[in-house]
Design an enzyme around this catalytic site. Structure first.
Site, PDB file in Angstrom:
ATOM      1  N   ASN A   9     -19.470  27.534  36.285  1.00 25.13           N
ATOM      2  CA  ASN A   9     -19.691  28.913  36.838  1.00 25.13           C
ATOM      3  C   ASN A   9     -19.047  30.042  35.915  1.00 25.13           C
ATOM      4  O   ASN A   9     -17.957  30.392  36.182  1.00 25.13           O
ATOM      5  CB  ASN A   9     -19.372  29.143  38.298  1.00 25.13           C
ATOM      6  CG  ASN A   9     -19.451  30.536  38.831  1.00 25.13           C
ATOM      7  OD1 ASN A   9     -20.374  31.190  38.232  1.00 25.13           O
ATOM      8  ND2 ASN A   9     -18.916  30.752  40.088  1.00 25.13           N
ATOM      9  N   TRP A  10     -20.020  30.396  35.016  1.00 25.88           N
ATOM     10  CA  TRP A  10     -19.503  31.480  34.135  1.00 25.88           C
ATOM     11  C   TRP A  10     -19.156  32.810  34.655  1.00 25.88           C
ATOM     12  O   TRP A  10     -18.711  33.777  34.126  1.00 25.88           O
ATOM     13  CB  TRP A  10     -20.239  31.522  32.869  1.00 25.88           C
ATOM     14  CG  TRP A  10     -20.294  30.307  31.920  1.00 25.88           C
ATOM     15  CD1 TRP A  10     -19.229  29.386  31.932  1.00 25.88           C
ATOM     16  CD2 TRP A  10     -21.115  30.163  30.862  1.00 25.88           C
ATOM     17  NE1 TRP A  10     -19.413  28.296  30.995  1.00 25.88           N
ATOM     18  CE2 TRP A  10     -20.682  28.831  30.371  1.00 25.88           C
ATOM     19  CE3 TRP A  10     -22.239  30.715  30.210  1.00 25.88           C
ATOM     20  CZ2 TRP A  10     -21.213  28.368  29.105  1.00 25.88           C
ATOM     21  CZ3 TRP A  10     -22.777  30.139  29.012  1.00 25.88           C
ATOM     22  CH2 TRP A  10     -22.456  28.922  28.637  1.00 25.88           C
ATOM     23  N   LYS A  11     -19.606  32.913  36.006  1.00 22.11           N
ATOM     24  CA  LYS A  11     -19.731  34.303  36.417  1.00 22.11           C
ATOM     25  C   LYS A  11     -20.156  35.412  35.605  1.00 22.11           C
ATOM     26  O   LYS A  11     -21.065  35.244  35.024  1.00 22.11           O
ATOM     27  CB  LYS A  11     -18.056  34.734  36.936  1.00 22.11           C
ATOM     28  CG  LYS A  11     -17.778  33.350  37.949  1.00 22.11           C
ATOM     29  CD  LYS A  11     -16.412  33.783  38.749  1.00 22.11           C
ATOM     30  CE  LYS A  11     -15.964  32.281  39.393  1.00 22.11           C
ATOM     31  NZ  LYS A  11     -14.606  32.473  40.026  1.00 22.11           N
ATOM     32  N   HIS A  94     -21.911  31.904  47.214  1.00 20.09           N
ATOM     33  CA  HIS A  94     -20.472  31.811  46.394  1.00 20.09           C
ATOM     34  C   HIS A  94     -19.575  32.831  47.042  1.00 20.09           C
ATOM     35  O   HIS A  94     -20.134  34.059  47.721  1.00 20.09           O
ATOM     36  CB  HIS A  94     -20.642  32.218  44.910  1.00 20.09           C
ATOM     37  CG  HIS A  94     -19.295  31.865  44.262  1.00 20.09           C
ATOM     38  ND1 HIS A  94     -18.272  33.210  44.358  1.00 20.09           N
ATOM     39  CD2 HIS A  94     -18.649  30.982  43.409  1.00 20.09           C
ATOM     40  CE1 HIS A  94     -17.431  32.696  43.537  1.00 20.09           C
ATOM     41  NE2 HIS A  94     -17.707  31.123  43.160  1.00 20.09           N
ATOM     42  N   GLU A 166     -14.813  25.707  48.486  1.00 20.81           N
ATOM     43  CA  GLU A 166     -14.181  26.303  47.540  1.00 20.81           C
ATOM     44  C   GLU A 166     -13.227  27.204  48.296  1.00 20.81           C
ATOM     45  O   GLU A 166     -13.876  28.317  48.958  1.00 20.81           O
ATOM     46  CB  GLU A 166     -14.875  27.378  46.550  1.00 20.81           C
ATOM     47  CG  GLU A 166     -15.896  26.415  45.541  1.00 20.81           C
ATOM     48  CD  GLU A 166     -16.221  27.335  44.529  1.00 20.81           C
ATOM     49  OE1 GLU A 166     -16.211  26.971  43.361  1.00 20.81           O
ATOM     50  OE2 GLU A 166     -16.788  28.546  44.589  1.00 20.81           O
ATOM     51  N   GLY A 232     -14.899  27.643  37.321  1.00 19.88           N
ATOM     52  CA  GLY A 232     -15.074  29.096  37.027  1.00 19.88           C
ATOM     53  C   GLY A 232     -14.199  29.004  35.663  1.00 19.88           C
ATOM     54  O   GLY A 232     -14.802  28.816  34.572  1.00 19.88           O
ATOM     55  N   GLY A 233     -13.115  29.554  35.694  1.00 20.03           N
ATOM     56  CA  GLY A 233     -12.363  30.001  34.431  1.00 20.03           C
ATOM     57  C   GLY A 233     -12.229  28.809  33.554  1.00 20.03           C
ATOM     58  O   GLY A 233     -12.580  29.004  32.345  1.00 20.03           O
TER      59      GLY A 233
HETATM   60  P1  PGA Z   1     -12.318  29.211  39.167  1.00 20.61           P
HETATM   61  O1  PGA Z   1     -13.373  29.510  40.153  1.00 20.61           O
HETATM   62  O2  PGA Z   1     -12.318  27.793  38.670  1.00 20.61           O
HETATM   63  O3  PGA Z   1     -11.740  30.010  38.441  1.00 20.61           O
HETATM   64  O4  PGA Z   1     -10.936  29.069  40.149  1.00 20.61           O
HETATM   65  C1  PGA Z   1     -14.281  28.660  40.664  1.00 20.61           C
HETATM   66  C2  PGA Z   1     -15.544  29.353  41.279  1.00 20.61           C
HETATM   67  O5  PGA Z   1     -15.348  30.589  41.639  1.00 20.61           O
HETATM   68  O6  PGA Z   1     -16.506  28.648  41.199  1.00 20.61           O
END
Ligand code: PGA
Length: 251
Positions: A9-11, A94, A166, A232-233
């Site tokens: 998830n690149w946001k 999300h 999550e 994410g990150g």
């Molecule tokens: P994160 O994000 O790995 O940066 O904690 C996960 C997500 O929000 O899907």
């Protein structure tokens, strides 16, 4: 056997150049025969992603979608549009959509139903905040998030839904849930589905998300009810994400 799935998830991050370099590394470093891997780029880059991943066995999708077919919904995307660009998955509910953009359980349920109708796989995100965890309401919160969707689409539909648990306090904070903490909620989710149908519960993939990285992926993925990760990150670093996929493939 539930096949492991790892999603990026690149946001709201990246650029055309970064999309290209990350995807080149993903294609080279991820064994699509051993693990399902899905990339969720910002919507503007979906066309570029589709071009780069077409035929590689890696999949892609959008981070959000609108339930309507078309109309006066400024800024939104329809399922017909995302399908036209080869999206097989869509993220729904999300925690950032819920917290920052006011999406409710009812919105998530409507979107899941619309995605299933369009033959796009919804990846439904659920999870509690720190305050809710400390108040001892984790199961009540996650149960309610699940039930909203169950009541809308029915248990059979969960054969075609991926769930991502999550915990909000673990997202982007570097504070991963311990494998035991995560497993406990995953087992709760599966038991909740099993109350409606044991076979469907046994088939449904439940991913963990929240500060997943190469260093903790293996111990998370070894848990009996954790079927992969929503990352994410760490999905913005090619070596991290490919190592996480590798860990999923090996478990
Ligand atoms: P994160 O994000 O790995 O940066 O904690 C996960 C997500 O929000 O899907």
């Amino acid at each position: 056997m539930r096949r492991k799935l790892v999603a990026a998830n690149w946001k709201m991050n990246g650029s055309k150049a970064q999309t290209e370099s990350l995807l080149n590394a993903f294609v080279a470093g991820i064994d699509a025969k051993a693990v399902d891997a899905v990339v969720f780029p910002p919507a503007l880059y979906v066309a570029q992603v589709a071009q780069l991943l077409n035929g590689t066995g890696l999949e892609w999708g959008t981070q959000n979608v609108h339930a309507a077919d078309n109309g006066a919904f400024t800024g939104e995307l329809s399922l017909g549009m995302v399908k036209e660009f080869g999206c097989r998955y869509v993220l729904i509910g999300h925690s950032e959509r819920r917290e920052l953009f006011g999406e409710t359980n009812a919105d998530a349920a409507t979107k899941v139903a619309a995605a299933l109708n369009a033959d796009v796989i919804p990846m439904l995100c659920v999870g509690e905040t720190l305050q809710q965890r400390e108040a001892g309401t984790t199961e009540a919160v996650v149960g309610e998030q699940l039930d909203a969707v169950l009541n809308e689409v029915g248990i059979e539909a969960f054969k075609r839904i991926v769930i991502a648990y999550e915990p909000v306090w673990a997202i982007g904070t570097g504070k991963t849930a311990t494998p035991e903490q995560a497993q406990a909620v995953h087992a709760f989710i599966r038991a909740r589905l099993a109350k409606a149908d044991g076979d469907v519960a046994a088939q449904c993939r439940v991913l963990y998300g929240g500060s997943v990285k190469a260093a903790n992926a293996q111990e998370l993925f070894q848990q009996p009810d954790i079927d992969g990760g929503l990352v994410g990150g760490a999905s913005l670093q090619a070596d991290e994400f490919t190592a996480i996929c590798q860990a999923a493939a090996e478990v």
